[in-house]
Design a protein around this motif. Structure first.
Motif, PDB file in Angstrom:
ATOM      1  N   THR A  74      -5.192   0.754   3.161  1.00  0.00           N
ATOM      2  CA  THR A  74      -4.743   0.013   1.986  1.00  0.00           C
ATOM      3  C   THR A  74      -5.567  -1.256   1.834  1.00  0.00           C
ATOM      4  OG1 THR A  74      -3.091  -1.256   3.215  1.00  0.00           O
ATOM      5  CG2 THR A  74      -2.371   0.852   2.277  1.00  0.00           C
ATOM      6  N   SER A  75      -5.449  -1.888   0.685  1.00  0.00           N
ATOM      7  CA  SER A  75      -6.185  -3.126   0.435  1.00  0.00           C
ATOM      8  C   SER A  75      -5.545  -4.311   1.153  1.00  0.00           C
ATOM      9  CB  SER A  75      -6.259  -3.410  -1.061  1.00  0.00           C
ATOM     10  OG  SER A  75      -4.958  -3.523  -1.590  1.00  0.00           O
ATOM     11  N   PHE A  76      -4.293  -4.145   1.614  1.00  0.00           N
ATOM     12  CA  PHE A  76      -3.653  -5.240   2.325  1.00  0.00           C
ATOM     13  C   PHE A  76      -3.766  -5.018   3.833  1.00  0.00           C
ATOM     14  CE2 PHE A  76      -0.791  -2.340   0.268  1.00  0.00           C
ATOM     15  CZ  PHE A  76       0.135  -1.944   1.218  1.00  0.00           C
ATOM     16  N   ASP A  77      -2.747  -4.535   4.541  1.00  0.00           N
ATOM     17  CA  ASP A  77      -2.824  -4.502   6.006  1.00  0.00           C
ATOM     18  C   ASP A  77      -2.874  -3.113   6.636  1.00  0.00           C
ATOM     19  OD1 ASP A  77      -0.260  -3.672   5.574  1.00  0.00           O
ATOM     20  OD2 ASP A  77       0.698  -5.250   6.725  1.00  0.00           O
ATOM     21  N   SER A  78      -2.986  -2.075   5.835  1.00  0.00           N
ATOM     22  CA  SER A  78      -3.079  -0.693   6.339  1.00  0.00           C
ATOM     23  C   SER A  78      -1.997  -0.375   7.365  1.00  0.00           C
ATOM     24  CB  SER A  78      -4.470  -0.430   6.931  1.00  0.00           C
ATOM     25  OG  SER A  78      -5.460  -0.523   5.939  1.00  0.00           O
ATOM     26  N   SER A  79      -0.767  -0.719   7.042  1.00  0.00           N
ATOM     27  CA  SER A  79       0.344  -0.491   7.970  1.00  0.00           C
ATOM     28  C   SER A  79       1.294   0.589   7.475  1.00  0.00           C
ATOM     29  CB  SER A  79       1.115  -1.792   8.213  1.00  0.00           C
ATOM     30  OG  SER A  79       1.754  -2.202   7.017  1.00  0.00           O
ATOM     31  N   VAL A  80       0.784   1.525   6.696  1.00  0.00           N
ATOM     32  CA  VAL A  80       1.617   2.620   6.216  1.00  0.00           C
ATOM     33  C   VAL A  80       1.009   3.951   6.629  1.00  0.00           C
ATOM     34  CG1 VAL A  80       2.586   1.342   4.266  1.00  0.00           C
ATOM     35  CG2 VAL A  80       0.529   2.692   3.935  1.00  0.00           C
TER      36      VAL A  80
END
Length: 144
Positions: free
Chosen positions: A108-114
């Motif tokens: 993801t563009s944010f924190d790639s925590s999914v």
């Protein structure tokens, strides 16, 4: 660009798909669900799969090393090897007597925590196809 619901619907078209969800592994919350849950409750499944994902993402054993193609060759502030970006792990597969659980981490563009969690029936599921299709689904998923 498809959103969460469209991606989960697409995942459910895979042979043997029983359930699918998009989970935030830092909080353990399901951001979206489709189909069944192995334990009858999607939130419980999300919390339990998040524990597994978090472990894989945080243990040094699974981080890129200087020799890995994705590594940057340097160490971060915590002394761990840095990656060029994206999730720390591509996917996890858990095989049970009755099925497969595939966890595909999403960049993801944010924190790639999914991650996407797909639960497949062992008799009718195709693990190789599921891995390839989940990769494609994860790449086109739009969050925001």
């Amino acid at each position: 660009m498809p959103g969460i619901d469209e991606c989960l619907t697409e995942a459910m078209t895979l042979p043997g798909a029983r359930g699918a969800s998009l989970v935030d592994w830092t909080s353990g919350l399901a951001l979206g669900t489709a189909g069944e849950s192995p334990v009858g409750d999607h939130e419980t499944t999300a919390a339990e799969t998040a524990e597994l994902a978090r472990s894989a993402a945080e243990f040094d054993t699974f981080l890129a090393t200087d020799d890995d193609a994705e590594g940057t060759g340097g160490a971060g502030d915590d002394g761990r090897p840095e990656k060029a970006g994206g999730p720390p792990v591509e996917d996890l597969i858990v095989t049970t007597r009755a099925g497969y659980h595939v966890l595909r981490f999403v960049e993801t563009s944010f924190d790639s925590s999914v991650f996407l969690h797909l639960w497949l029936d062992r008799e009718t599921g195709n693990l190789a196809l599921a891995r390839m299709r989940l990769r494609d689904i994860a790449e086109k998923l739009v969050l925001g």
